[in-house]
Scaffold this active site. Structure first.
Site, PDB file in Angstrom:
ATOM      1  N   ARG A  62      -4.778  16.328   0.423  1.00  0.00           N
ATOM      2  CA  ARG A  62      -5.930  16.174  -0.466  1.00  0.00           C
ATOM      3  C   ARG A  62      -7.235  15.986   0.301  1.00  0.00           C
ATOM      4  O   ARG A  62      -8.305  16.231  -0.247  1.00  0.00           O
ATOM      5  CB  ARG A  62      -5.666  15.062  -1.483  1.00  0.00           C
ATOM      6  CG  ARG A  62      -4.573  15.455  -2.483  1.00  0.00           C
ATOM      7  CD  ARG A  62      -4.333  14.374  -3.502  1.00  0.00           C
ATOM      8  NE  ARG A  62      -3.835  13.155  -2.924  1.00  0.00           N
ATOM      9  CZ  ARG A  62      -2.562  12.902  -2.626  1.00  0.00           C
ATOM     10  NH1 ARG A  62      -1.643  13.806  -2.894  1.00  0.00           N
ATOM     11  NH2 ARG A  62      -2.209  11.766  -2.087  1.00  0.00           N
ATOM     12  N   GLU A  99       6.140   3.551   4.865  1.00  0.00           N
ATOM     13  CA  GLU A  99       6.840   2.391   4.326  1.00  0.00           C
ATOM     14  C   GLU A  99       8.290   2.354   4.818  1.00  0.00           C
ATOM     15  O   GLU A  99       8.802   1.311   5.193  1.00  0.00           O
ATOM     16  CB  GLU A  99       6.792   2.450   2.800  1.00  0.00           C
ATOM     17  CG  GLU A  99       6.778   1.078   2.204  1.00  0.00           C
ATOM     18  CD  GLU A  99       6.464   1.127   0.734  1.00  0.00           C
ATOM     19  OE1 GLU A  99       5.850   2.113   0.274  1.00  0.00           O
ATOM     20  OE2 GLU A  99       6.873   0.184   0.045  1.00  0.00           O
TER      21      GLU A  99
HETATM   22  P1  AMP Z   1      -2.163   5.214   3.576  1.00  0.00           P
HETATM   23  O1  AMP Z   1      -1.242   4.175   3.061  1.00  0.00           O
HETATM   24  O2  AMP Z   1      -3.618   4.745   3.561  1.00  0.00           O
HETATM   25  O3  AMP Z   1      -1.762   5.766   4.887  1.00  0.00           O
HETATM   26  O4  AMP Z   1      -2.093   6.405   2.527  1.00  0.00           O
HETATM   27  C1  AMP Z   1      -1.225   7.450   2.761  1.00  0.00           C
HETATM   28  C2  AMP Z   1      -1.645   8.722   2.055  1.00  0.00           C
HETATM   29  O5  AMP Z   1      -1.088   8.681   0.773  1.00  0.00           O
HETATM   30  C3  AMP Z   1      -3.122   8.949   1.948  1.00  0.00           C
HETATM   31  O6  AMP Z   1      -3.380  10.306   2.294  1.00  0.00           O
HETATM   32  C4  AMP Z   1      -3.444   8.713   0.490  1.00  0.00           C
HETATM   33  O7  AMP Z   1      -4.221   9.762  -0.002  1.00  0.00           O
HETATM   34  C5  AMP Z   1      -2.089   8.728  -0.202  1.00  0.00           C
HETATM   35  N1  AMP Z   1      -1.909   7.580  -1.071  1.00  0.00           N
HETATM   36  C6  AMP Z   1      -1.428   6.366  -0.743  1.00  0.00           C
HETATM   37  N2  AMP Z   1      -1.365   5.555  -1.807  1.00  0.00           N
HETATM   38  C7  AMP Z   1      -1.830   6.279  -2.847  1.00  0.00           C
HETATM   39  C8  AMP Z   1      -2.025   5.999  -4.235  1.00  0.00           C
HETATM   40  N3  AMP Z   1      -1.737   4.811  -4.777  1.00  0.00           N
HETATM   41  N4  AMP Z   1      -2.517   6.982  -5.013  1.00  0.00           N
HETATM   42  C9  AMP Z   1      -2.814   8.192  -4.493  1.00  0.00           C
HETATM   43  N5  AMP Z   1      -2.652   8.516  -3.211  1.00  0.00           N
HETATM   44  C10 AMP Z   1      -2.170   7.572  -2.383  1.00  0.00           C
END
Ligand code: AMP
Length: 174
Positions: A62, A99
């Site tokens: 995205r 995770e």
């Molecule tokens: P992060 O935990 O910051 O590494 O997020 C991992 C990826 O997953 C990123 O590219 C976010 O765009 C996506 N992502 C994580 N959590 C969400 C959420 N609650 N809703 C939408 N996208 C998410």
């Protein structure tokens, strides 16, 4: 409408996706609204106006949507940061924790030059794991992270902590 309220009015919360307990911030209704999508890209462009940025690096997938639109709007070149095995030429790689388990992200070796100022872009800042992997790729090539830009920041997940020392631009905070 103020940009934060506009984004919040267009983003759809999908509960228990991709797994139980997660509230997924679905930006597809925002992208589908041409005026709202343009307003977001314009807001990013205004926030970086006058700054020296040599490349916009979007995180798969995205981050490509937002990053390439911003690239077109500003005339700054776009660089993809992709999941392992997707880029065809010589790459650098970094692994990061999810995770459960590990994943790797890659960038082409010639994507940025030493000393380039790079803006990293994604849709959502959650735990900051993927954004900090992107920072590490830019640093491996001796680029500078000018800032990181997100449509949405999930403040309760404290992603900023992993990105300490870097400027973070987020248009809507939860
Ligand atoms: P992060 O935990 O910051 O590494 O997020 C991992 C990826 O997953 C990123 O590219 C976010 O765009 C996506 N992502 C994580 N959590 C969400 C959420 N609650 N809703 C939408 N996208 C998410």
């Amino acid at each position: 409408m103020e940009i934060e309220s506009l984004i919040k009015s267009k983003v759809r919360d999908v509960r228990d996706y991709p797994k139980e307990g997660i509230v997924f911030k679905d930006i597809t209704p925002l992208l589908k609204d041409g005026k709202a999508f343009s307003a977001c890209v314009d807001a990013f462009a205004d926030l970086i106006k006058g700054r020296n940025i040599d490349a916009i690096a979007g995180i798969e997938a995205r981050g490509f949507l937002v990053g390439s639109a911003l690239s077109y709007r500003t005339g700054i070149g776009f660089v993809p940061i992709r999941k392992k095995g997707k880029l065809p030429a010589d790459v650098i790689s970094t692994s990061y924790s999810l995770e459960y388990g590990e994943a790797a992200m890659e960038m082409h070796k010639d994507a940025i030059r030493r000393g380039d100022d790079v803006l990293i872009v994604d849709d959502v800042l959650a735990t900051g794991g993927s954004a900090s992997a992107a920072v590490s790729l830019v640093n491996q090539l001796h680029g500078n992270v000018a800032a990181l830009a997100f449509l949405i920041e999930l403040g309760f997940l404290n992603g900023r902590k992993l990105l300490q020392g870097h400027e973070i631009i987020s248009l809507a905070r939860y």
